[in-house]
Motif scaffolding. Sequence first.
Motif, mmCIF file in Angstrom:
data_model
loop_
_atom_site.group_PDB
_atom_site.id
_atom_site.type_symbol
_atom_site.label_atom_id
_atom_site.label_comp_id
_atom_site.label_asym_id
_atom_site.label_seq_id
_atom_site.Cartn_x
_atom_site.Cartn_y
_atom_site.Cartn_z
ATOM 1 N N SER A 187 0.808 -1.220 0.000
ATOM 2 C CA SER A 187 0.000 0.000 0.000
ATOM 3 C C SER A 187 0.846 1.277 0.000
ATOM 4 N N ASP A 188 2.173 1.140 0.179
ATOM 5 C CA ASP A 188 3.049 2.317 0.135
ATOM 6 C C ASP A 188 3.337 2.778 -1.285
ATOM 7 N N ALA A 189 2.988 1.973 -2.266
ATOM 8 C CA ALA A 189 3.237 2.343 -3.658
ATOM 9 C C ALA A 189 2.451 3.602 -4.002
ATOM 10 N N ALA A 190 3.175 4.666 -4.337
ATOM 11 C CA ALA A 190 2.570 5.980 -4.567
ATOM 12 C C ALA A 190 3.682 6.923 -5.007
ATOM 13 N N GLU A 191 3.309 8.177 -5.234
ATOM 14 C CA GLU A 191 4.307 9.208 -5.518
ATOM 15 C C GLU A 191 4.502 10.054 -4.270
ATOM 16 N N TYR A 192 5.748 10.380 -3.986
ATOM 17 C CA TYR A 192 6.107 11.109 -2.778
ATOM 18 C C TYR A 192 6.767 12.427 -3.150
ATOM 19 N N PHE A 193 6.356 13.479 -2.452
ATOM 20 C CA PHE A 193 6.865 14.815 -2.730
ATOM 21 C C PHE A 193 7.527 15.390 -1.487
ATOM 22 N N CYS A 194 8.740 15.874 -1.679
ATOM 23 C CA CYS A 194 9.445 16.624 -0.650
ATOM 24 C C CYS A 194 9.147 18.101 -0.891
ATOM 25 N N VAL A 195 8.855 18.835 0.168
ATOM 26 C CA VAL A 195 8.378 20.211 0.023
ATOM 27 C C VAL A 195 9.090 21.091 1.037
ATOM 28 N N VAL A 196 9.492 22.286 0.604
ATOM 29 C CA VAL A 196 10.167 23.222 1.499
ATOM 30 C C VAL A 196 9.384 24.522 1.554
ATOM 31 N N SER A 197 9.350 25.116 2.731
ATOM 32 C CA SER A 197 8.776 26.444 2.908
ATOM 33 C C SER A 197 9.679 27.195 3.855
ATOM 34 N N GLY A 198 10.150 28.359 3.460
ATOM 35 C CA GLY A 198 11.181 29.004 4.250
ATOM 36 C C GLY A 198 10.769 30.251 4.988
ATOM 37 N N ARG A 199 9.523 30.664 4.796
ATOM 38 C CA ARG A 199 9.135 31.923 5.423
ATOM 39 C C ARG A 199 7.886 31.690 6.269
ATOM 40 N N ALA A 200 7.974 32.032 7.523
ATOM 41 C CA ALA A 200 6.802 31.875 8.383
ATOM 42 C C ALA A 200 5.710 32.847 7.951
ATOM 43 N N GLY A 201 4.544 32.591 8.373
ATOM 44 C CA GLY A 201 3.424 33.417 7.942
ATOM 45 C C GLY A 201 2.696 32.718 6.821
ATOM 46 N N TYR A 202 2.422 33.417 5.730
ATOM 47 C CA TYR A 202 1.757 32.715 4.639
ATOM 48 C C TYR A 202 2.720 31.679 4.080
ATOM 49 N N SER A 203 2.229 30.495 3.901
ATOM 50 C CA SER A 203 3.116 29.378 3.597
ATOM 51 C C SER A 203 3.031 29.004 2.133
ATOM 52 N N THR A 204 3.769 29.710 1.298
ATOM 53 C CA THR A 204 3.906 29.258 -0.086
ATOM 54 C C THR A 204 4.978 28.184 -0.121
ATOM 55 N N LEU A 205 4.668 27.096 -0.763
ATOM 56 C CA LEU A 205 5.518 25.922 -0.756
ATOM 57 C C LEU A 205 6.231 25.750 -2.083
ATOM 58 N N THR A 206 7.407 25.162 -2.023
ATOM 59 C CA THR A 206 8.147 24.755 -3.225
ATOM 60 C C THR A 206 8.233 23.242 -3.208
ATOM 61 N N PHE A 207 7.729 22.623 -4.270
ATOM 62 C CA PHE A 207 7.649 21.168 -4.360
ATOM 63 C C PHE A 207 8.817 20.604 -5.145
ATOM 64 N N GLY A 208 9.287 19.436 -4.698
ATOM 65 C CA GLY A 208 10.161 18.656 -5.550
ATOM 66 C C GLY A 208 9.358 18.044 -6.681
ATOM 67 N N LYS A 209 10.070 17.431 -7.642
ATOM 68 C CA LYS A 209 9.399 16.865 -8.798
ATOM 69 C C LYS A 209 8.774 15.504 -8.525
ATOM 70 N N GLY A 210 9.006 14.967 -7.348
ATOM 71 C CA GLY A 210 8.349 13.721 -6.973
ATOM 72 C C GLY A 210 9.213 12.492 -7.178
ATOM 73 N N THR A 211 9.005 11.482 -6.329
ATOM 74 C CA THR A 211 9.628 10.172 -6.471
ATOM 75 C C THR A 211 8.527 9.131 -6.459
ATOM 76 N N MET A 212 8.484 8.335 -7.514
ATOM 77 C CA MET A 212 7.502 7.260 -7.591
ATOM 78 C C MET A 212 8.063 6.026 -6.898
ATOM 79 N N LEU A 213 7.378 5.550 -5.880
ATOM 80 C CA LEU A 213 7.797 4.345 -5.159
ATOM 81 C C LEU A 213 7.023 3.148 -5.684
ATOM 82 N N LEU A 214 7.753 2.175 -6.178
ATOM 83 C CA LEU A 214 7.164 0.936 -6.678
ATOM 84 C C LEU A 214 7.488 -0.172 -5.695
ATOM 85 N N VAL A 215 6.485 -0.943 -5.290
ATOM 86 C CA VAL A 215 6.668 -2.025 -4.335
ATOM 87 C C VAL A 215 6.238 -3.327 -4.989
ATOM 88 N N SER A 216 7.166 -4.271 -5.058
ATOM 89 C CA SER A 216 6.864 -5.564 -5.682
ATOM 90 C C SER A 216 6.697 -6.637 -4.598
#
Lengths: 114, 114
Positions: free
Chosen positions: A84-113
């Motif tokens: 059930s862990d098979a999915a796409e995972y995104f790492c995200v950074v936000s550097g300024r407190a207050g309004y939280s605009t986020l910068t996303f990574g391009k994603g990592t697809m996890l495949l579980v066999s």
Amino acid sequence: AQSVTQLDSHVSVSEGTPVLLRCNYSSSYSPSLFWYVQHPNKGLQLLLKYTSAATLVKGINGFEAEFKKSETSFHLTKPSAHMSDAAEYFCVVSGRAGYSTLTFGKGTMLLVSP
Amino acid sequence: NAGVTQTPKFRVLKTGQSMTLLCAQDMNHEYMYWYRQDPGMGLRLIHYSVGEGTTAKGEVPDGYNVSRLKKQNFLLGLESAAPSQTSVYFCASSDPGQYNQPQHFGDGTRLSIL
């Protein structure tokens, strides 16, 4: 300015083996960091977040991540993968407190066999 | 728990047509966001709002307009749709805080422009 790099576009593991998804970040501020998971045809669900408290952050479904300032990394791990862990995972950074605009990574697809 | 609800879930448009995507949240959040997700690109911020009656441009605002007339709703408009706007659109909401609060996402609107 802030950015995030996910070092692998795809990661393949066998069920029951460890998971490692790698993320490096850069930020002009003391960052907040997040990992989100996206299952097919679904929105993004928060796995865990780091906001300058403990450097080892525990999330849902057995995932955890360690903030390493010296390496500017925030890698996601899980001791034992489940199908059930098979999915796409995104790492995200936000550097300024207050309004939280986020910068996303391009994603990592996890495949579980089986 | 409805959370963030996006309407419609799917839509096919012809080039030049207009439409409005609706986002509604029931968590009384101050901040709302519109993103687009394209393969291999992660999520990119289109517009956001830090409160009722306010909007601001994100990373990729061209060709889109937004309105936040009520705190719980955030509308995304395409005045003249173009094939380059074929994408999956996600709405999110969050609250202000000392540290950046996680964003809560809807399930997305899949939009195709022919």
